[in-house]
Design an enzyme around this catalytic site. Structure first.
Site, short mmCIF file in Angstrom:
data_model
loop_
_atom_site.label_atom_id
_atom_site.label_comp_id
_atom_site.label_asym_id
_atom_site.label_seq_id
_atom_site.Cartn_x
_atom_site.Cartn_y
_atom_site.Cartn_z
CG ASP A 110 2.44 -3.91 -2.86
OD1 ASP A 110 3.63 -4.11 -2.53
OD2 ASP A 110 2.10 -3.58 -4.01
CG ASP A 111 -2.24 -2.86 -0.60
OD1 ASP A 111 -1.41 -2.17 -1.22
OD2 ASP A 111 -3.22 -3.39 -1.15
CG HIS A 161 1.61 0.79 -2.14
ND1 HIS A 161 1.80 0.78 -3.50
CD2 HIS A 161 0.55 -0.04 -1.91
CE1 HIS A 161 0.89 -0.01 -4.06
NE2 HIS A 161 0.10 -0.51 -3.12
CG HIS A 165 -3.91 1.53 -1.98
ND1 HIS A 165 -4.82 0.85 -2.76
CD2 HIS A 165 -2.76 0.85 -2.09
CE1 HIS A 165 -4.24 -0.20 -3.31
NE2 HIS A 165 -2.98 -0.21 -2.91
CG HIS A 254 -1.54 -7.40 -1.79
ND1 HIS A 254 -1.47 -8.08 -2.98
CD2 HIS A 254 -1.66 -6.08 -2.10
CE1 HIS A 254 -1.56 -7.22 -3.98
NE2 HIS A 254 -1.68 -6.00 -3.48
#
Ligand SMILES: [Zn+2]
Length: 294
Positions: A110-111, A161, A165, A254
């Protein structure tokens, strides 16, 4: 005189034969239906030019159609890499129950994309022949389109995503912006239309998942949290993942959003140890395809 006449006759026959033979050969070689008359020059010159132009146009059209078909096929393949089966539309998924309890597991990152650590993650995955799923943040993808392209080129699934965020509550317009704008950018950068979504922080009731459900996204949570956001020592991270790994599981890691040095350090060990236990690695769409049918 006799001699020259007898020479002219075979010469004419020879030329005629030559024309017929080359015409036949050409008609076999050329994929277009050129008229015999055109080649031997019996048509009017203007007509010949028009016919030749039409044939050229046909050739170009055929070529364009073939190119389009190839591109469509390629696009379909790439899209499938990042699309959940329709039975998962509007669902929230934490893990699946795989057919025959097959030891499959999905690594998710993620991210990102994040300049250094996404590249390192991609390198490790490639070296170990592992396919994973990347839940990208729109803003980060805008800053690192090259890495977004590489994620897809390397055969990984790419997923949404959100743009910023955010964790806080969002009204329907903001939620729509957060999700739709990210999907649009993913498409613009990679050519992939994803229907996979993960809410930041796993928040299910701040407005984002409501929009995702309306738009038939599959919302992907996780069953094994590496807790890498707390930046534990790599060995601790490896143990946390192994402790929570099970067939059909989804591992949360991540590649961006902060210092992910320890995740990069732990990743080769996570892959090795899971492999030793008999796991094989799949992308989220592949995992969802393996769901045991009821
Ligand atoms: Zn996140």
């Amino acid at each position: 005189m006799e001699n020259s006449k007898s020479f002219i006759l075979p010469y004419k026959i020879f030329i005629a034969l030559l024309i017929i033979t080359s015409t036949l050969c050409l008609s076999l070689i050329l994929p277009v239906n050129l008229k015999l008359a055109q080649l031997v020059g019996l048509d009017k010159p203007e007509e010949k030019i028009i016919n030749a132009a039409t044939n050229n146009q046909q050739l170009v059209a055929q070529f364009q159609n073939a190119m389009e078909a190839t591109l469509n096929e390629q696009f379909k393949r790439q899209s499938l890499l990042s699309a959940a089966p329709s039975s998962f539309n509007s669902k929230v998924i934490y893990e699946i129950k795989p057919i025959k309890n097959k030891k499959v597991i999905a690594l998710t990152f993620d991210d990102g994309p994040w300049e250094k650590t996404t590249q390192q993650t991609l390198d490790i995955l490639k070296k170990n022949n592992v396919k994973a799923t990347f839940f990208v943040v729109g803003k980060a993808l805008q800053n690192n389109p090259r890495l977004g392209k590489q994620i897809v080129a390397d055969g990984h699934a790419i997923a949404n995503h959100t743009w910023n965020h955010w964790y806080h509550f969002m009204n329907p317009q903001v939620a729509a912006f957060e999700i739709d704008k990210t999907t649009e950018l993913i498409y613009k950068v990679t050519g992939v239309k994803t229907n996979l979504f993960r809410p930041p922080g796993g928040h299910l009731s701040n407005g984002l998942v409501a929009h995702a459900k309306n738009k038939k996204y599959a919302t992907l949570m996780w069953s094994a949290d590496s807790r890498d956001f707390q930046k534990p020592a790599p060995a601790t991270m490896v143990n946390t993942v192994l402790k929570n790994a099970r067939p059909g599981g989804i591992v949360l890691l991540h590649d961006g959003g902060g210092d992910r040095t320890n995740t990069v350090k732990a990743l080769p060990q996570i892959i090795n140890k899971l492999r030793q236990q008999g796991y094989s690695f799949v992308t989220i769409p592949e995992l969802l395809e393996m769901q045991e049918k009821k």
